[in-house]
Design an enzyme around this catalytic site. Structure first.
Site, mmCIF file in Angstrom:
data_model
loop_
_atom_site.group_PDB
_atom_site.id
_atom_site.type_symbol
_atom_site.label_atom_id
_atom_site.label_comp_id
_atom_site.label_asym_id
_atom_site.label_seq_id
_atom_site.Cartn_x
_atom_site.Cartn_y
_atom_site.Cartn_z
ATOM 1 N N ASP A 1 56.368 52.163 9.939
ATOM 2 C CA ASP A 1 56.467 52.654 11.314
ATOM 3 C C ASP A 1 57.919 52.996 11.628
ATOM 4 O OD1 ASP A 1 57.003 49.769 11.306
ATOM 5 O OD2 ASP A 1 57.238 50.007 13.477
ATOM 6 N N GLU B 1 56.861 46.970 12.913
ATOM 7 C CA GLU B 1 58.142 46.255 12.947
ATOM 8 C C GLU B 1 59.027 46.750 14.080
ATOM 9 O OE1 GLU B 1 62.253 45.140 12.178
ATOM 10 O OE2 GLU B 1 61.455 47.189 12.242
#
Length: 458
Positions: A101, A166
């Protein structure tokens, strides 16, 4: 029977791995372009959730092709983590971590080129996630491919964890590994989400700061009041909040939270003030804050930062005394400081230093800091691998940010050695406009990781 790694001399192994990594770079850069094209921001308000699914599926396909069977797993926060293990009984277990991500691009018109199209300029590759953290993912892939092409079999048991939330601190991966500790069980944990102090200088990050943030709201009146009619006597919530926030720093800029020690000294590599000014884009005539070395201030002492204030925008100005104002205060604390205690001190400080008004404080979830154990055999192996790959002696550094899963994994598997490395050097400008990566950093880190995996087979 002697292992394939043992059958090669150290120089022969190094040369073959170096050639394999170099030969794999065209594929690596093609993979990076495909990954950057995935708008994998884990926030449906900003990007289509299908983009995160696409990034996870692509990551799983690439890792499986590299020899590690993986599968996307739904974590408790709804993100997709890509996890897998290639068992090798009796061998050391090495976990390779990164995330797929990315942070939002912000105003895409401020970028020099399309943030979702990997673009080469002057030897650097630009695009959101090119460094953080898809560049690290590609370095892991390239290392795995090099090892299998040279050695023919896995010299260690490989575990892969690629997180999907994250950047949004969703903590989904933390909850998943807590519920399934064997998912990430390993003897050596390589967190590929940091980088070098400068390009080409091998660096091991040994310290991460913890976080202890809060939202503070000051209320003084049921509604705003006309500044001409009531200004001077009406209790201004915004002014009260600003007074409170100003108390978090001394006139020299040092963090001054009552009861929180701010005298720590960093014991690792120094941070050259000239480089810091360049890396942080400090304006001419403006000095760095605080007293002490840059490294002390960044990695050994707490830092309170006002991230945002809810107050009228100047474009919508009205002649009014504000009845309510709020702010988010981000507190970073060095490893070894309990973030719960630090957050409690921050809350008490804010209450004590608000001159008037009703004060509401909402504590956010805390994140613990991390200090690496640097005296183990895997750490020594990583230093050897970096020395060989980069041709320079590695240094150690701290990182002001947090990688929450690092702490979670170190607590779940306290006997494991945790190594923090990556491709993210200051010129990458991660989380900012025109994020980029130097492809040589990907290539050299991939070689270092391949050498590490083979070294750990001994």
């Amino acid at each position: 029977m002697e292992s394939p790694v043992a059958q090669l001399s150290s120089s022969d192994l190094r040369d073959r791995l170096e050639a394999a990594v170099a030969g794999g770079m065209p594929r690596a850069l093609a993979d990076l372009a495909s990954l950057v094209a995935c708008r994998s921001v884990f926030d449906p308000r900003i990007e289509d959730p299908a983009e995160c699914v696409r990034a996870a599926e692509l990551t799983a396909a690439l890792l499986t092709q590299a020899g590690v069977p993986v599968t996307p797993l739904v974590t408790p926060d709804g993100s997709l983590a890509v996890c897998g293990r290639l068992p090798r009984p009796g061998a050391r277990r090495v976990l390779l971590y990164t995330h797929h991500d990315v942070v939002p691009v912000g105003d895409s018109s401020a970028w020099t080129s399309d943030p979702w199209t990997l673009t080469e300029r002057d030897g650097r590759l630009y695009g959101r996630g090119a460094a953080d953290c898809k560049g690290n993912l590609v370095a892991v892939l390239t290392a795995l491919r090099a090892v299998t092409s040279v050695v023919g079999e896995w010299p260690v048991e490989v575990v892969v964890v690629v997180e999907g939330s994250e950047e949004q601190s969703g903590r989904g991966m933390e909850k998943l590994v807590a519920a399934q500790p064997n998912l990430a069980a390993a003897d050596v944990i390589v967190m590929a989400d940091t980088g070098n102090v400068t390009a080409g200088q091998p660096t091991l990050t040994t310290s991460l700061r913890g976080t202890a943030s809060v939202r503070i709201t000051v209320r003084t009146m049921a509604q705003s009041a006309h500044s001409g009619m009531y200004g001077g006597a009406a209790p201004d919530a915004l002014q009260a909040l600003l007074t409170t926030l100003a108390s978090l720093r001394s006139p020299q800029g040092e963090t001054t939270i009552d009861g929180l020690d701010a005298s720590g000294v960093w014991g690792g590599a120094a941070y050259d003030p000239v480089l810091f000014r360049r890396d942080a884009a400090v304006l001419e005539g403006v000095d760095a804050l605080g007293q002490g070395s840059i490294a002390d201030l960044l990695w050994a002492r707490p830092a309170a930062t006002v991230l945002a204030i809810d107050a009228p925008a100047t474009a919508r100005v009205a002649a009014a005394v504000q009845g309510e104002a709020s702010a988010i205060v981000n507190l970073r604390v060095p490893a070894g400081v309990d973030p719960v205690v630090a957050q409690g001190l921050l809350v008490a400080h804010l209450r004590a230093h608000t001159p008037y008004g009703r004060v509401e404080i909402e504590p956010f979830p805390v994140g613990r800091g991390f200090a690496a154990r640097t005296d183990g055999p895997a750490y020594a192996a990583m230093r050897r691998a970096m020395r060989t790959a980069y041709g320079r002696e590695p240094v150690t550094t701290g990182q002001g940010g947090s990688i929450p899963l690092t702490v979670a994994l170190s607590e779940l598997h306290p006997e494991a050695e945790v190594l923090l490395v990556g491709v993210e050097e200051p010129e990458c400008h991660i989380h900012a406009v025109d994020e980029s990566v130097d492809p040589r950093e990907i290539e050299t880190l991939a070689l270092a990781l391949a050498l590490l995996l083979c070294d750990l087979a001994a």
